[in-house]
Design a protein around this motif. Structure first.
Motif, PDB file in Angstrom:
ATOM      1  N   GLY A   1      -7.835   6.757  -3.145  1.00 22.06           N
ATOM      2  CA  GLY A   1      -6.419   7.055  -2.979  1.00 22.06           C
ATOM      3  C   GLY A   1      -5.753   6.012  -2.109  1.00 22.06           C
ATOM      4  N   THR A   2      -4.819   6.423  -1.270  1.00 20.73           N
ATOM      5  CA  THR A   2      -4.089   5.497  -0.402  1.00 20.73           C
ATOM      6  C   THR A   2      -4.289   5.843   1.063  1.00 20.73           C
ATOM      7  N   GLY A   3      -5.353   6.543   1.374  1.00 18.92           N
ATOM      8  CA  GLY A   3      -5.540   7.064   2.718  1.00 18.92           C
ATOM      9  C   GLY A   3      -5.970   6.039   3.753  1.00 18.92           C
ATOM     10  N   ALA A   4      -6.431   4.865   3.340  1.00 21.64           N
ATOM     11  CA  ALA A   4      -6.965   3.911   4.304  1.00 21.64           C
ATOM     12  C   ALA A   4      -5.881   3.316   5.188  1.00 21.64           C
ATOM     13  N   GLY A   5      -4.668   3.173   4.659  1.00 25.46           N
ATOM     14  CA  GLY A   5      -3.578   2.646   5.455  1.00 25.46           C
ATOM     15  C   GLY A   5      -3.812   1.234   5.933  1.00 25.46           C
TER      16      GLY A   5
ATOM     17  N   ALA B   1      -8.856  -4.988   7.716  1.00 23.78           N
ATOM     18  CA  ALA B   1     -10.155  -5.385   8.251  1.00 23.78           C
ATOM     19  C   ALA B   1     -11.057  -5.974   7.173  1.00 23.78           C
ATOM     20  N   VAL B   2     -10.732  -5.758   5.904  1.00 23.03           N
ATOM     21  CA  VAL B   2     -11.511  -6.342   4.801  1.00 23.03           C
ATOM     22  C   VAL B   2     -10.594  -7.103   3.858  1.00 23.03           C
ATOM     23  N   ASN B   3      -9.582  -7.772   4.426  1.00 24.06           N
ATOM     24  CA  ASN B   3      -8.692  -8.578   3.596  1.00 24.06           C
ATOM     25  C   ASN B   3      -9.416  -9.840   3.128  1.00 24.06           C
TER      26      ASN B   3
ATOM     27  N   GLU C   1       2.175   0.166  -4.544  1.00 23.80           N
ATOM     28  CA  GLU C   1       3.279   1.025  -4.123  1.00 23.80           C
ATOM     29  C   GLU C   1       3.640   0.912  -2.648  1.00 23.80           C
ATOM     30  N   SER C   2       2.914   0.120  -1.893  1.00 22.62           N
ATOM     31  CA  SER C   2       3.198   0.048  -0.455  1.00 22.62           C
ATOM     32  C   SER C   2       3.053  -1.374   0.046  1.00 22.62           C
ATOM     33  N   GLN C   3       3.695  -1.645   1.190  1.00 26.84           N
ATOM     34  CA  GLN C   3       3.600  -2.960   1.806  1.00 26.84           C
ATOM     35  C   GLN C   3       2.165  -3.262   2.225  1.00 26.84           C
ATOM     36  N   GLU C   4       1.453  -2.234   2.723  1.00 26.03           N
ATOM     37  CA  GLU C   4       0.069  -2.437   3.148  1.00 26.03           C
ATOM     38  C   GLU C   4      -0.799  -2.887   1.972  1.00 26.03           C
ATOM     39  N   GLU C   5      -0.613  -2.254   0.810  1.00 28.30           N
ATOM     40  CA  GLU C   5      -1.378  -2.652  -0.374  1.00 28.30           C
ATOM     41  C   GLU C   5      -1.041  -4.076  -0.780  1.00 28.30           C
ATOM     42  N   LEU C   6       0.248  -4.416  -0.745  1.00 30.25           N
ATOM     43  CA  LEU C   6       0.660  -5.759  -1.153  1.00 30.25           C
ATOM     44  C   LEU C   6       0.131  -6.813  -0.188  1.00 30.25           C
ATOM     45  N   ASP C   7       0.136  -6.492   1.117  1.00 36.46           N
ATOM     46  CA  ASP C   7      -0.416  -7.419   2.103  1.00 36.46           C
ATOM     47  C   ASP C   7      -1.870  -7.745   1.784  1.00 36.46           C
TER      48      ASP C   7
ATOM     49  N   HIS D   1      10.988  -9.441   0.830  1.00 37.57           N
ATOM     50  CA  HIS D   1      10.732  -8.016   1.035  1.00 37.57           C
ATOM     51  C   HIS D   1       9.765  -7.533  -0.031  1.00 37.57           C
ATOM     52  N   PHE D   2       9.356  -6.291   0.074  1.00 33.70           N
ATOM     53  CA  PHE D   2       8.285  -5.767  -0.768  1.00 33.70           C
ATOM     54  C   PHE D   2       8.530  -5.968  -2.261  1.00 33.70           C
ATOM     55  N   LEU D   3       9.676  -5.530  -2.769  1.00 29.72           N
ATOM     56  CA  LEU D   3       9.930  -5.600  -4.202  1.00 29.72           C
ATOM     57  C   LEU D   3       9.972  -7.039  -4.704  1.00 29.72           C
TER      58      LEU D   3
END
Length: 396
Positions: free
Chosen positions: A75-79, A84-86, A250-256, A332-334
């Motif tokens: 899911g998306t719970g890691a936030g 730490a594993v980029n 769907e999130s900035q964290e995922e895109l990063d 920005h994100f989009l």
């Protein structure tokens, strides 16, 4: 001389470029020095050593890739802990496995040990995911797939040394079957359910590595037509699956997380696969006499280049990560998500260009619609597109 100087130069350049892609520079897995197979003496010595090195590298890469899902979770719970594993951290992990600082056990490394300096939040996330029933089910599937892959690789190590043609052919068939079984496990829909874009990327990378290894078997068998078709198919598949994954972000964290990594796949892995295919296609076009002539012209230089090959260390931050940090300050994100899509699917820019031109005309801002779009960066196109969209997203 039937072989042109340009063909000789291409083969040497392509072989040297492919040889430079080490586990630290290529994300999916190291690419075999395929030119070596075409030269008899090189195949007997240096090329067999290259096969061994690359098989070991693929093993290690798979272990690191699937181990990092222990922090990414489901899911998306890691936030934010997924940083730490980029890309940078994962390259460092793979280098540490190669240097035997981390041990692979059952297809996984101990993230708690590997990331012990990353802080308490990361440790808590590792423990949380480890207790998740669904994750443990996924881990079982991946461990089973990794076991099949290792068995096939060990079999392959022995097979390349066989001298009896029929025995070697039968062995290759068996290895391919084992790898197909492993690939089916990695592509199991159950391990993609409820996954974030980040989690899906890790699993896709594993499946691409297996697919490429199967293609390598065809390379060893001299099936150049099949190799070319499979490499073309793999490049197309990677692009399609990456675009789908970008759309799921769907999130900035995922895109990063995914932006630098996908950019790395584009700049290194897809580039290496394309070179590999071009090499194979050139060899297919030559007569046996031309192949021998090319062997005489290239083999010595290829051997020298391979012996002088330098390992790429993982000490410096990848340029893709540095570039993304610069883009993030200007967008920005989009917009960033669109820019990443442009990298993998360049034709998707056309729709944005048309929209900008129309909106600029309607708003009497015709100066914002350039006459030559080829001179405009992806950053500018994406930012202009979202400038005209409503509601306008914040640039902060």
């Amino acid at each position: 001389m039937n072989i042109s100087p340009d063909q000789i130069l291409f083969m040497i350049s392509a072989a040297n470029t492919i040889a430079s892609f080490t586990p630290a520079s290529v994300f999916l897995c190291p690419i075999l020095n395929v030119a070596g197979q075409m030269y008899g003496g090189y195949l007997d010595s240096q090329w067999k050593m290259a096969v061994e090195d690359n098989l070991t590298g693929i093993n290690d890469n798979l272990a690191v890739l699937q181990s990092t899902t222990g922090l990414i979770g489901l899911g998306t719970g890691a936030g934010a802990t997924i940083s730490a594993v980029n890309l940078y951290q994962t390259i460092k992990l793979r280098q540490e496995v190669k240097e035997l600082k981390l041990v692979v056990h059952g297809g996984f490394i101990s993230l708690a040990k590997a990331l012990e300096d990353q802080g308490e939040e990361v440790m808590r996330q590792i423990d949380k995911v480890a207790d998740d029933v669904e994750y443990r089910h996924h881990r079982t599937i991946l461990a089973q797939a990794y076991g099949k892959f290792v068995e096939a690789v060990n079999w392959l190590r022995d097979t390349v040394n066989l001298t009896h043609t029929h025995t070697k052919t039968a062995s290759f068939v068996g290895i391919q079957g084992k790898l197909v079984d492993a690939l089916a496990d990695y592509k199991n829909p159950k391990i993609y359910q409820h996954n974030s874009a980040v989690g899906r990327l890790r699993r896709l990378e594993c499946s691409w590595a297996i697919y490429q290894t199967i293609t390598t078997i065809y390379q060893l068998q001299g099936e150049s037509d099949i190799v070319s078709d499979r490499l073309s198919s793999l490049q197309r598949q990677i692009r399609e699956e990456l675009v789908h994954l970008i759309n799921l972000c769907e999130s900035q964290e995922e895109l990063d997380f995914i932006f630098p990594e996908i950019a790395r796949i584009h700049n290194h892995d897809l580039a290496a696969l394309k070179l590999w295919q071009e090499q194979v296609d050139l060899m297919r076009s030559l007569s046996p006499e031309d192949l021998k002539e090319l062997e005489n012209a290239c083999s010595e230089k290829l051997l020298t280049a391979n012996n002088q090959k330098q390992e790429i260390t993982a000490l410096a931050e990848p340029p893709e990560l540095l570039l993304y940090n610069e883009l993030r300050e200007k967008s920005h994100f989009l917009s960033l998500r669109d820019q990443l899509r442009f990298v993998i699917q360049p034709e998707s820019r056309k729709e944005h260009e048309s929209y900008i031109s129309q909106q600029a005309k309607n708003s009497n801002y015709q100066g914002l619609a350039p006459s030559n779009w080829q001179e405009v960066t992806d950053l500018t196109v994406a930012n202009l597109y979202w400038y005209f969209k409503k509601p306008k997203p914040s640039f902060t």
